[in-house]
Motif scaffolding. Sequence first.
Motif, PDB file in Angstrom:
ATOM      1  N   VAL A 148       0.862  -1.189   0.000  1.00 44.33           N
ATOM      2  CA  VAL A 148       0.000   0.000   0.000  1.00 44.33           C
ATOM      3  C   VAL A 148       0.891   1.229   0.000  1.00 44.33           C
ATOM      4  N   TYR A 149       0.430   2.283  -0.638  1.00 40.75           N
ATOM      5  CA  TYR A 149       1.155   3.549  -0.661  1.00 40.75           C
ATOM      6  C   TYR A 149       0.550   4.486   0.387  1.00 40.75           C
ATOM      7  N   GLY A 150       1.411   5.171   1.107  1.00 35.91           N
ATOM      8  CA  GLY A 150       0.941   6.100   2.130  1.00 35.91           C
ATOM      9  C   GLY A 150       1.469   7.501   1.880  1.00 35.91           C
ATOM     10  N   HIS A 151       0.641   8.498   2.191  1.00 36.79           N
ATOM     11  CA  HIS A 151       1.012   9.891   1.939  1.00 36.79           C
ATOM     12  C   HIS A 151       0.602  10.761   3.122  1.00 36.79           C
ATOM     13  N   LEU A 152       1.568  11.419   3.719  1.00 36.39           N
ATOM     14  CA  LEU A 152       1.301  12.397   4.769  1.00 36.39           C
ATOM     15  C   LEU A 152       1.310  13.776   4.132  1.00 36.39           C
ATOM     16  N   VAL A 153       0.190  14.472   4.234  1.00 36.84           N
ATOM     17  CA  VAL A 153       0.057  15.812   3.642  1.00 36.84           C
ATOM     18  C   VAL A 153      -0.062  16.826   4.778  1.00 36.84           C
ATOM     19  N   MET A 154       0.933  17.691   4.903  1.00 40.64           N
ATOM     20  CA  MET A 154       0.907  18.749   5.918  1.00 40.64           C
ATOM     21  C   MET A 154       0.628  20.088   5.240  1.00 40.64           C
ATOM     22  N   VAL A 155      -0.349  20.815   5.767  1.00 40.71           N
ATOM     23  CA  VAL A 155      -0.766  22.074   5.158  1.00 40.71           C
ATOM     24  C   VAL A 155      -0.823  23.163   6.236  1.00 40.71           C
ATOM     25  N   ALA A 156      -0.354  24.350   5.899  1.00 37.46           N
ATOM     26  CA  ALA A 156      -0.423  25.473   6.834  1.00 37.46           C
ATOM     27  C   ALA A 156      -1.880  25.858   7.073  1.00 37.46           C
ATOM     28  N   ASP A 158      -3.276  28.625   7.055  1.00 38.47           N
ATOM     29  CA  ASP A 158      -3.783  29.628   6.101  1.00 38.47           C
ATOM     30  C   ASP A 158      -3.557  29.200   4.651  1.00 38.47           C
ATOM     31  N   PHE A 159      -3.195  27.927   4.424  1.00 39.84           N
ATOM     32  CA  PHE A 159      -2.974  27.353   3.099  1.00 39.84           C
ATOM     33  C   PHE A 159      -1.783  27.979   2.364  1.00 39.84           C
ATOM     34  N   SER A 160      -0.897  28.644   3.091  1.00 36.36           N
ATOM     35  CA  SER A 160       0.214  29.347   2.449  1.00 36.36           C
ATOM     36  C   SER A 160       1.411  28.437   2.172  1.00 36.36           C
ATOM     37  N   ALA A 161       1.435  27.243   2.760  1.00 38.58           N
ATOM     38  CA  ALA A 161       2.561  26.330   2.574  1.00 38.58           C
ATOM     39  C   ALA A 161       2.090  24.897   2.783  1.00 38.58           C
ATOM     40  N   TYR A 162       2.862  23.973   2.233  1.00 36.40           N
ATOM     41  CA  TYR A 162       2.512  22.562   2.402  1.00 36.40           C
ATOM     42  C   TYR A 162       3.752  21.703   2.170  1.00 36.40           C
ATOM     43  N   ASP A 163       3.658  20.448   2.577  1.00 35.51           N
ATOM     44  CA  ASP A 163       4.711  19.484   2.300  1.00 35.51           C
ATOM     45  C   ASP A 163       4.076  18.097   2.260  1.00 35.51           C
ATOM     46  N   VAL A 164       4.735  17.172   1.590  1.00 35.26           N
ATOM     47  CA  VAL A 164       4.212  15.814   1.436  1.00 35.26           C
ATOM     48  C   VAL A 164       5.317  14.810   1.733  1.00 35.26           C
ATOM     49  N   TRP A 165       4.969  13.773   2.484  1.00 30.00           N
ATOM     50  CA  TRP A 165       5.881  12.652   2.765  1.00 30.00           C
ATOM     51  C   TRP A 165       5.180  11.389   2.301  1.00 30.00           C
ATOM     52  N   SER A 166       5.855  10.607   1.442  1.00 32.65           N
ATOM     53  CA  SER A 166       5.237   9.407   0.876  1.00 32.65           C
ATOM     54  C   SER A 166       6.124   8.193   1.089  1.00 32.65           C
ATOM     55  N   GLU A 167       5.480   7.019   1.164  1.00 34.72           N
ATOM     56  CA  GLU A 167       6.214   5.766   1.349  1.00 34.72           C
ATOM     57  C   GLU A 167       5.343   4.615   0.859  1.00 34.72           C
ATOM     58  N   VAL A 168       5.998   3.527   0.470  1.00 38.42           N
ATOM     59  CA  VAL A 168       5.288   2.306   0.122  1.00 38.42           C
ATOM     60  C   VAL A 168       5.614   1.260   1.180  1.00 38.42           C
TER      61      VAL A 168
END
Length: 213
Positions: A148-156, A158-168
């Motif tokens: 399975v693929y997993g994705h951590l989505v972090m969002v500010a 105020d939606f001004s910034a974001y980052d993504v961490w993914s792994e299988v």
Amino acid sequence: MTMSIRDINNEIREMILDTINKVNEYRRVRIGISDIAKCLRYSYFSYLSPHKITDKTIIGIENHEVFVSVFSEVLENRGYICEREMKIPGDIGARIDLYCVDSNAELHVYEFKFTSIPYKFNPYLQWYIRQLKYYMALVIRYEMKSRVYGHLVMVAHDFSAYDVWSEVMGREDAEKYLREIEERAETLKRAKEGGPAPPPEKGPYCSSCPFRQ
């Protein structure tokens, strides 16, 4: 007979109190993935001293709901089949923010966090990743899949910034995390039933944690 506003207000107050009592009882006996993904000592003392719900908390919940809803629509427009708030049966509470199947029948688990620090140096990143990995392991067991693929989505906020961490994750790693889930859940359960408080788990959040001693 028409009820007065005062009678209606009193009835609502009684229902609110009944709800609070039921929630407290639920929290006493129920352990969820989000509880055991955090430092167990933090989860235990947070259970004893629940956090107050603030305006920032409510805004975060609203942003989370809107973002996940729109993001799932974007994925569906690209051929994914998605389910929001997917609940995985079991003794340990597990509700995945977003669960999707892509056009190649690959499974994807998404965990969303709204935070003032949507970057890799967020002090709670360790907790976020552990929570995602636990969900991934549970999905492999529940769906009887090999990966399975997993994705951590972090969002500010105020939606001004974001980052993504993914792994299988494969079945072998899933088995390891499933054992870890059971062990950590049992430790927290014993503490909630009157046993010793879990020891601190070292991490970047320790310096500001009110429960570190």
